[in-house]
Design an enzyme around this catalytic site. Sequence first.
Site, PDB file in Angstrom:
ATOM      1  N   LYS A 143       0.873  -1.182   0.120  1.00 49.15           N
ATOM      2  CA  LYS A 143      -0.055   0.097   0.139  1.00 49.15           C
ATOM      3  C   LYS A 143       0.759   1.397   0.152  1.00 49.15           C
ATOM      4  O   LYS A 143       1.706   1.480   1.076  1.00 49.15           O
ATOM      5  CB  LYS A 143      -0.913   0.154   1.141  1.00 49.15           C
ATOM      6  CG  LYS A 143      -1.912   1.368   1.235  1.00 49.15           C
ATOM      7  CD  LYS A 143      -2.613   1.138   2.283  1.00 49.15           C
ATOM      8  CE  LYS A 143      -3.623   2.403   2.479  1.00 49.15           C
ATOM      9  NZ  LYS A 143      -4.838   2.419   3.540  1.00 49.15           N
TER      10      LYS A 143
ATOM     11  N   LYS B  95      -2.104  -1.391  -3.861  1.00 49.58           N
ATOM     12  CA  LYS B  95      -3.005  -0.114  -3.927  1.00 49.58           C
ATOM     13  C   LYS B  95      -2.101   0.972  -3.804  1.00 49.58           C
ATOM     14  O   LYS B  95      -1.138   0.986  -3.046  1.00 49.58           O
ATOM     15  CB  LYS B  95      -3.897  -0.337  -2.430  1.00 49.58           C
ATOM     16  CG  LYS B  95      -4.739   0.914  -2.461  1.00 49.58           C
ATOM     17  CD  LYS B  95      -5.311   0.731  -0.786  1.00 49.58           C
ATOM     18  CE  LYS B  95      -5.911   1.955  -0.572  1.00 49.58           C
ATOM     19  NZ  LYS B  95      -6.468   2.004   1.022  1.00 49.58           N
TER      20      LYS B  95
HETATM   21  C1  PBG Z   1      -7.360   3.768   5.542  1.00 46.10           C
HETATM   22  C2  PBG Z   1      -7.810   3.644   4.018  1.00 46.10           C
HETATM   23  C3  PBG Z   1      -7.599   4.265   2.971  1.00 46.10           C
HETATM   24  C4  PBG Z   1      -7.925   3.807   1.818  1.00 46.10           C
HETATM   25  C5  PBG Z   1      -8.353   2.469   2.297  1.00 46.10           C
HETATM   26  N1  PBG Z   1      -8.213   2.365   3.576  1.00 46.10           N
HETATM   27  C6  PBG Z   1      -6.761   5.838   2.992  1.00 46.10           C
HETATM   28  C7  PBG Z   1      -5.659   6.065   3.362  1.00 46.10           C
HETATM   29  O1  PBG Z   1      -4.679   5.060   3.617  1.00 46.10           O
HETATM   30  O2  PBG Z   1      -5.386   7.254   3.944  1.00 46.10           O
HETATM   31  C8  PBG Z   1      -8.092   4.573   0.342  1.00 46.10           C
HETATM   32  C9  PBG Z   1      -9.325   3.884  -0.396  1.00 46.10           C
HETATM   33  C10 PBG Z   1      -9.553   4.690  -1.452  1.00 46.10           C
HETATM   34  O3  PBG Z   1      -9.006   6.016  -1.926  1.00 46.10           O
HETATM   35  O4  PBG Z   1     -10.581   4.482  -2.192  1.00 46.10           O
HETATM   36  N2  PBG Z   1      -6.381   3.079   6.005  1.00 46.10           N
HETATM   37 ZN    ZN Z   2      -5.853   3.918   7.996  1.00 45.65          ZN
END
Ligand code: PBG
Ligand code: ZN
Length: 332
Positions: A195, A248
Amino acid sequence: MLFPEYRPRRLRQNEAFRRMIRETTLSVDDFILPLFAIDGKKVKNPIKSMTGHYQLSVDNLVKTAREAFNLGIPAVMLFGIPDNKDPLATSAYANDGIVQKATTALKKKIPDLVVITDVCLCQYTNHGHCGIVEGQIINNDATLDLLARTALSHAKAGADMVAPSDMMDGRVAEIRNILDENDFSNVPIMSYAAKYCSAYYGPFRHAADSAPKFGDRRTYQMDPANSLEAIREVTMDIEEGADIIMVKPALPYLDIIYRIREEIDLPIAAYNVSGEYAMVKAAEKMGWIDGKRVMMETLTSIKRAGADMILTYFAVDAAKELSSRSQFTVNG
Ligand code: PBG
Ligand code: ZN
């Protein structure tokens, strides 16, 4: 094979040929629909930057999930927007938390729908970080127990699968452990393994009210410039017990999906995130692109790169598009 003996256009001359040689096909089976649960009744707050998506109270969430399920979408990913935030994210692991309530309702009303829950603290902490904050530091090890408790409370509420998105080191093992100790050894973990610290999460943070109040997520989410590190992250999560690994965002990281597909034999999920969705919707609204075609091309590219499943805000639109395309007619 050289021209004029070989003419690649021969097999492109009609749709039947093109269908026969198509290497990548999208299916409704590939899609996971993200949904946002909020307290209250009959709530359906439009998310401005994500056309067609809403913060939904449990009653409306069930309705939306049922529509998706009836289109053939096998799974949803649940995010919660709690009433209360505090430094320890207590509403993340409360038995009557919003995700827990939504999960129980979904499993009761649509038992065959797979309910995956996002396990993180950022929507539930008053500072908006994914872990416990000490001074300016996000304390990794102090966060693990809270993540594990959150995952356990989701499993108790009936979640079919839990998906940690926090990027703390060691959280998959901690979650596997607590689930196994509590008779949930059958609940798989979909780990947000690679991520990245991405600006593409902007619309989501607005939707989930989860932007960090100070600093950013660079000390825990991955540097967009790295790919070897993605292999290490993924390998580590597999060793800790992940059943499905996620990359992601999706579109700016297709090379990472491809690379992991080459090296790893576990199912791969790709998250086509909020910013990727918002850009398409905005350009479509301006009349600058054909939104439907860009949607299908984008999803196909993620699958072609090697993803087995795609978390996408396009899930419902794409499912409708696929079913309309499969209505072939016999002439004469
Ligand atoms: C939080 C989380 C995020 C997303 C999914 N879970 C945002 C982040 O890490 O700030 C992003 C999903 C999206 O942008 O569609 N942990
Ligand atoms: Zn988070």
